[in-house]
Design an enzyme around this catalytic site. Structure first.
Site, short mmCIF file in Angstrom:
data_model
loop_
_atom_site.label_atom_id
_atom_site.label_comp_id
_atom_site.label_asym_id
_atom_site.label_seq_id
_atom_site.Cartn_x
_atom_site.Cartn_y
_atom_site.Cartn_z
N THR A 138 0.85 -1.20 0.00
CA THR A 138 0.00 0.00 0.00
C THR A 138 0.88 1.25 0.00
O THR A 138 2.00 1.23 0.51
CB THR A 138 -0.95 0.02 1.23
OG1 THR A 138 -1.67 -1.22 1.27
CG2 THR A 138 -1.93 1.16 1.20
N ASN A 159 -2.59 -4.73 -2.06
CA ASN A 159 -2.66 -5.43 -0.78
C ASN A 159 -1.24 -5.67 -0.27
O ASN A 159 -0.57 -4.72 0.07
CB ASN A 159 -3.49 -6.70 -0.83
CG ASN A 159 -3.80 -7.19 0.59
OD1 ASN A 159 -3.68 -6.44 1.54
ND2 ASN A 159 -4.19 -8.45 0.73
N1 GLY Z 1 -5.23 -4.18 1.63
C1 GLY Z 1 -5.13 -3.52 2.85
C2 GLY Z 1 -6.33 -2.71 3.15
O1 GLY Z 1 -7.04 -2.32 2.24
O2 GLY Z 1 -6.60 -2.48 4.28
#
Ligand code: GLY
Length: 601
Positions: free
Chosen positions: A405, A425
């Site tokens: 992220t 992700n």
């Molecule tokens: N993939 C991490 C989130 O969206 O929290």
């Protein structure tokens, strides 16, 4: 345009700090806090992101007359090239935008589950979760939303031509850019996953077609397939991704490799404009991300309970004490318990925001925290507090830097702001590059509940509300946030953009940054550099960054019955902007080689 790398601008300027004086045994504190770390500043706005290239691309758009939306589009595409661990075309994200400095809009471009997805698709015939199926490879991939989201942002607010905004990313992918240690390390850390797919090996682990391994620091990294895909997007808009040859390649490779996404999935993907959640805190209004993120609601709950407990009043400009961290952790436990149980995609499952974000709920949590006093609250429904072997200094270490992220912030100097968090992700998502396209694909499906009670890759225990269903968005923790204040003339203006990567730790990092910005009144550079900690209800443990807190603080937490684990890696990596005294000040997190870039007027 000027770019300031975080590493250059984290120097302490203690000499400039008004010294706290000890007089007659009394500690006198300064009434105003000057920055303890230098934040690059500008009257004309700025872009702060995880790479110098992406920040510069965004700042150049501002320089050429683009607004915050234009700069955000260009920065996001440049991150897909220069920060492939998280910047993306094959993932999804959330953004908050205010182009007039008054109204705040939310654009949800989160991935959705494919049409063929089922609730138990990651379980075997015995009902056990198959390790790795929701995290690595083709079946882990949700229908990407990023390109659609950026196109929709541009359609609604953009000023400059679309192709102008995608072109810098085309050039960076086609002509390449110099590999720095951040990129090299991030690829090396995911080499095992990437090496499982020949299309990914070819790009990330076959430097020069001879040498194996990540591209060396100082080499030129080119991604010709990605340049071709970006060129299609530049020419055809989002259709260049969701229709035509990219969509055909996606359908074919998915069918050949056990994935679920078809052209029908791509064709029907839609981003969603939503209204932000908003709450007052410390004389400001916090505008933040609604469901399908759990981030904004949780952030508001954390802040409002902190307010109930008086933590919105600066008692000192020092870092948080052990006793204060104890209280903050107790609040986190409550809020994450609710997160686990109640949050989900609101299109599929009602989220009881009204009751969760009510004064009585905040008061109840505050009461429970007060009642527990100096003792750690045991997480409910957990047999016992986790093993004490982790509760000693020198405890076992786990975790890595938050490269999964990425968050960036834009202020255009004319009242326009964008706060955007985007993700595959985990770092490099599913590890799969769609052959012939250079596009890394997400593993966002792991953010769904693979099986109630079974932890996902972040150790989060999730509920039935977040079960997999076709076209549903997986629950997220991403928390892009804008902060405004009322002006004496009754109007309001945006004064900060914040956000962070880090899976569920995002929520607590944005919480801590908001406190440091609005309560401690630190500069953006000091805020992003501050040491971080995290508690997510389960496991019942305080995670702390290594070498970040004093022994006294850790001892205080242990004394109060907390299980403490020093992580092997850092928490969050924020890129924020605050408007202070008429100047935009940028904070690029020293945990990553990010940068503040400023347009030259
Ligand atoms: N993939 C991490 C989130 O969206 O929290």
């Amino acid at each position: 345009m000027k770019a300031f790398a975080s590493s250059v601008f984290v120097c302490l300027v203690l000499g400039a700090l008004p010294l706290m004086a000890l007089a007659s045994g009394q500690l006198t504190q300064p009434s105003e806090v000057r920055p303890t770390r230098h934040s690059p500043s500008s009257p004309d706005g700025m872009v702060v992101s995880a790479t110098r290239h992406a920040s510069e691309v965004g700042a150049k758009v501002l320089q050429d007359g683009g607004n915050a939306a234009d700069a955000a589009v260009a920065t996001a595409f440049a991150l897909a090239v220069t920060w492939p661990a998280a910047g993306n075309l094959g993932g999804g994200g959330f953004l908050l935008a205010s182009l007039d400095g008054k109204s705040v809009e939310v654009l949800d471009h989160r991935e959705v589950a494919p049409l063929a997805a089922t609730a138990n698709m990651y379980q075997n015939s015995a009902g056990e979760v198959v390790p790795g199926l929701s995290t690595v490879g083709w079946k882990a991939v949700g229908v990407p939303g990023s390109v659609k989201g950026l196109a929709d942002l541009h359609k609604r607010f953009g000023k400059l031509p679309w192709a102008r905004l995608v072109e810098p990313a085309v050039r960076l992918a086609r002509d390449g850019f110099i590999v720095d240690s951040g990129l090299h390390r991030s690829i090396a850390a995911s080499a095992e996953k990437l090496s499982q797919f020949s299309s990914s090996r070819k790009i990330f682990l076959s430097f020069g077609n001879q040498r194996k391994g990540p591209p060396p620091v100082g080499s030129v990294f080119r991604q010709p397939d990605l340049a071709k895909t970006l060129q299609s997007i530049a020419q055809e808009g989002d259709k260049g991704f969701y229709r035509g040859w990219v969509a055909a390649a996606m359908e074919k490779s998915m069918a050949d490799s056990g994935g679920l996404i078809t052209r029908a999935d791509l064709k029907q993907y839609r981003s969603v404009w939503r209204k932000p959640l908003a709450a007052t805190f410390a004389g400001h209004t916090i505008h933040t991300m609604p469901p399908p993120s759990s981030g904004g609601g949780s952030l508001i709950a954390l802040l409002k309970v902190a307010e109930e407990l008086g933590l919105d009043q600066a008692k000192s400009h020092f870092r948080w004490s052990g006793a204060e961290i104890h209280t903050l952790v107790q609040i986190m436990k409550h809020v994450f318990r609710d997160r686990s149980e109640f949050y989900a995609d609101p299109q599929f499952h009602p989220v009881p925001l009204d009751s969760m974000l009510s004064s009585s709920s905040f008061q109840d949590i505050a009461k429970s925290v007060r009642k527990a006093g100096s003792q750690s609250l045991a997480a409910k429904n957990v047999e016992t507090v986790t093993s004490k072997k982790h509760a000693k200094r020198g405890a076992s270490q786990s975790g890595r830097a938050s490269e999964q992220t990425t968050h960036f912030s834009v202020a255009d100097g004319r009242g326009g702001w964008v706060s955007l968090t985007t993700t595959l992700n985990s770092s490099f998502g599913s590890g799969v590059v769609l052959p012939g396209t250079g596009v890394l694909l997400n593993n966002e499906m792991d953010d769904f509940t693979s099986k109630p009670g079974h932890p996902n890759l972040y150790g989060l225990i999730q509920g039935e509300a977040n079960a997999i269903q076709p076209k549903k968005r997986p629950l997220s923790s991403m928390t892009p946030t804008l902060i405004s204040r009322k002006l004496p003339n009754g109007k309001s203006e945006i004064v900060a953009a914040v956000g962070s990567p880090g899976g569920p730790t995002i929520i607590n990092q944005v919480f801590l940054m908001t406190l440091d910005l609005l309560v401690k009144k630190w500069s953006p550079a000091a805020v992003v550099a501050a040491p971080r900690f995290h508690h997510q209800w389960l496991p019942d443990r305080v995670f702390m960054e290594p070498a970040a807190f004093s022994q006294d603080v850790v001892e205080e937490l242990l004394k109060r019955g907390h299980d403490v684990q020093i992580r092997g890696g850092t928490l969050g990596a924020a890129h924020i902007i605050a408007l202070r005294n008429g100047l935009y000040e940028g904070g690029a997190d020293p945990r990553l080689p990010g940068a503040v870039a400023i347009p030259q007027k």
